[in-house]
Design an enzyme around this catalytic site. Sequence first.
Site, PDB file in Angstrom:
ATOM      1  N   ASP A 127      84.001 107.676  17.448  1.00  0.00           N
ATOM      2  CA  ASP A 127      85.113 106.750  17.172  1.00  0.00           C
ATOM      3  C   ASP A 127      84.891 106.156  15.781  1.00  0.00           C
ATOM      4  O   ASP A 127      84.201 106.760  14.958  1.00  0.00           O
ATOM      5  CB  ASP A 127      85.187 105.688  18.284  1.00  0.00           C
ATOM      6  CG  ASP A 127      86.589 105.117  18.430  1.00  0.00           C
ATOM      7  OD1 ASP A 127      87.133 104.623  17.422  1.00  0.00           O
ATOM      8  OD2 ASP A 127      87.150 105.139  19.538  1.00  0.00           O
TER       9      ASP A 127
ATOM     10  N   HIS B  51      85.848 108.340  13.235  1.00  0.00           N
ATOM     11  CA  HIS B  51      87.242 108.049  12.890  1.00  0.00           C
ATOM     12  C   HIS B  51      87.373 107.242  11.599  1.00  0.00           C
ATOM     13  O   HIS B  51      88.434 106.739  11.301  1.00  0.00           O
ATOM     14  CB  HIS B  51      87.945 107.334  14.046  1.00  0.00           C
ATOM     15  CG  HIS B  51      88.039 108.167  15.289  1.00  0.00           C
ATOM     16  ND1 HIS B  51      88.627 107.726  16.447  1.00  0.00           N
ATOM     17  CD2 HIS B  51      87.615 109.437  15.547  1.00  0.00           C
ATOM     18  CE1 HIS B  51      88.556 108.683  17.370  1.00  0.00           C
ATOM     19  NE2 HIS B  51      87.943 109.715  16.850  1.00  0.00           N
TER      20      HIS B  51
END
Length: 417
Positions: free
Chosen positions: A236, A259
């Site tokens: 993430d 991310h």
Amino acid sequence: MATSKILLLLLLIQCIVFIGSSRQLKNTNINIDNTFNVINFGAIGDGQKDDSKMFKHAWDAACDSSAPSPTFLVPRGKTYLLQPLTFNGKHCNSNNITLQVDGRIIAPTKPSAWDCETNCNHWIGFENFDGLHIQGPGTINGQGDKWWKLSCKDNEKSCQHRKPTGFMIGHSKNVDIKGLTFEDSPQMHIAFESSTLIHATELTIRAPGHSPNTEGIHIQRSTNVSIDNSTIQTGDDCISIGNESKYINISNIECGPGHGISIGSLGIMGKTEEVEFVHVRNVTFHGTTNGVRIKTWQGGHGHARNIKFEDITSHSSTRPIVIDQYYCPHKQCKNQTSAVEISNIAYANINGTSHKEIAVQLSCSESVPGKNITMKDINLIYEKHKDKTSSYCLNARGLRNGRVHPSVSCLQEEDNF
Ligand SMILES: *[C@@H]1O[C@H](CO)[C@@H](O)[C@H](O)[C@H]1NC(C)=O
Ligand SMILES: *[C@@H]1O[C@H](CO)[C@@H](O)[C@H](O)[C@H]1NC(C)=O
Ligand SMILES: *[C@@H]1O[C@H](CO)[C@@H](O)[C@H](O)[C@H]1NC(C)=O
Ligand SMILES: *[C@@H]1O[C@H](CO)[C@@H](O)[C@H](O)[C@H]1NC(C)=O
Ligand SMILES: *[C@@H]1O[C@H](CO)[C@@H](O)[C@H](O)[C@H]1NC(C)=O
Ligand SMILES: *[C@@H]1O[C@H](CO)[C@@H](O)[C@H](O)[C@H]1NC(C)=O
Ligand SMILES: *[C@@H]1O[C@H](CO)[C@@H](O)[C@H](O)[C@H]1NC(C)=O
Ligand SMILES: *[C@@H]1O[C@H](CO)[C@@H](O)[C@H](O)[C@H]1NC(C)=O
Ligand SMILES: *[C@@H]1O[C@H](CO)[C@@H](O)[C@H](O)[C@H]1NC(C)=O
């Protein structure tokens, strides 16, 4: 006469013995160097037996100690299994406590073995500290892979929304974390919540690129936080910044897979959320989905402003620069009229390659357009067709200088800044 003399003598002896023993007690503290070694409190460190109780006892002793700078030691060469555990600094004598982690700390393997029916918020927590140094070459491994399979992202029927954060610092100030490695947390690896004056440096954080919601570091309701000289590889955001956070410096970070570095998401379910004074400098992205990103939900309130991203290199990030005010990972959102206001966002010296053709995306709100967004010295090329990148703009206003590639036409050209 004689008996009273004897009594006096006895009293005197007792006094001497008492003074002696109290001095001895003090001496043992000093003799062991103000160090509270978990092994001396019965920790086994075989990776099988639960060492939580022994950690608690060692902690209580360190916290109650009258030593000015006690050290809680987790020695090297062993693996300590810990159940969820919170260290509380509230009633400690010292305001300069060191937690030296040289060994390896692991969580129980399966979620069902976690001893946290009522409070599964985090695995290892620190609350109410003022003056804490967490350091050492040790590793903190949350054994998250069984939790990841319960993720709602992959598994809507039998999923578990609330997974524990690996390492949480809450309601604290003057905390630094240095040198440690964090691996495979069930959910986000490190969270700073309601804290101030935090410095994280020389950390290594890693989890597989496919692991769900395993942010590297999340900052929430915290101010004066700096994170630098660290490598973060997760499934993430490498770093994410949530509500009520300001004066955040992030520098010298290697990020990816993951991310990217994100402000938000802000404004979910009409909430008011605010982030400002964030400075991100000298970050390299390796194959991340986004690079530097600001994301807000439709219908929110508040602001994200005074944010600067500079000296950024992208190696094949999908989208190196993103503002997304239509954030909606579940595809069930309606467009609304209110929005988190985005302003004073500066991008400077951002180079490298983009995995998709659209390297710059500025999707701002219809009702509250993005204001004073500036770009200078941007050069992003499409990894498949050199120099064919493009940009996407919606409701974004501001300035760019001439050295911005791809051209971002919604920003006015202005060479003097
Ligand atoms: C705090 O503790 C560390 C480690 O024990 C020590 O090196 C340092 O000098 C202490 N700082 C203060 C202000 O006492
Ligand atoms: C952030 O960086 C600025 C400028 O370099 C500095 O003045 C400020 O003290 C830093 N803040 C933190 C929390 O490190
Ligand atoms: C936090 O940083 C800001 C800006 O650098 C500064 O004005 C403020 O005094 C700092 N707060 C603390 C508690 O040091
Ligand atoms: C981070 O690394 C830079 C470059 O190597 C170095 O100059 C700086 O002192 C380091 N910062 C910290 C807080 O260790
Ligand atoms: C930028 O960060 C890298 C690590 O990612 C570091 O090696 C380098 O020294 C940093 N550069 C500056 C100017 O701080
Ligand atoms: C976010 O922070 C603001 C400002 O402190 C506060 O008013 C608001 O209630 C917070 N929002 C949420 C969702 O906690
Ligand atoms: C980007 O490219 C320019 C021109 O080649 C160079 O001066 C600059 O240092 C590069 N920046 C980064 C962050 O790599
Ligand atoms: C919301 O507005 C954006 C921008 O105008 C548009 O691209 C998107 O399709 C709209 N979404 C919905 C659900 O109407
Ligand atoms: C635009 O934003 C920059 C920070 O990125 C700030 O210094 C400047 O004052 C802002 N300009 C206006 C007109 O608000």
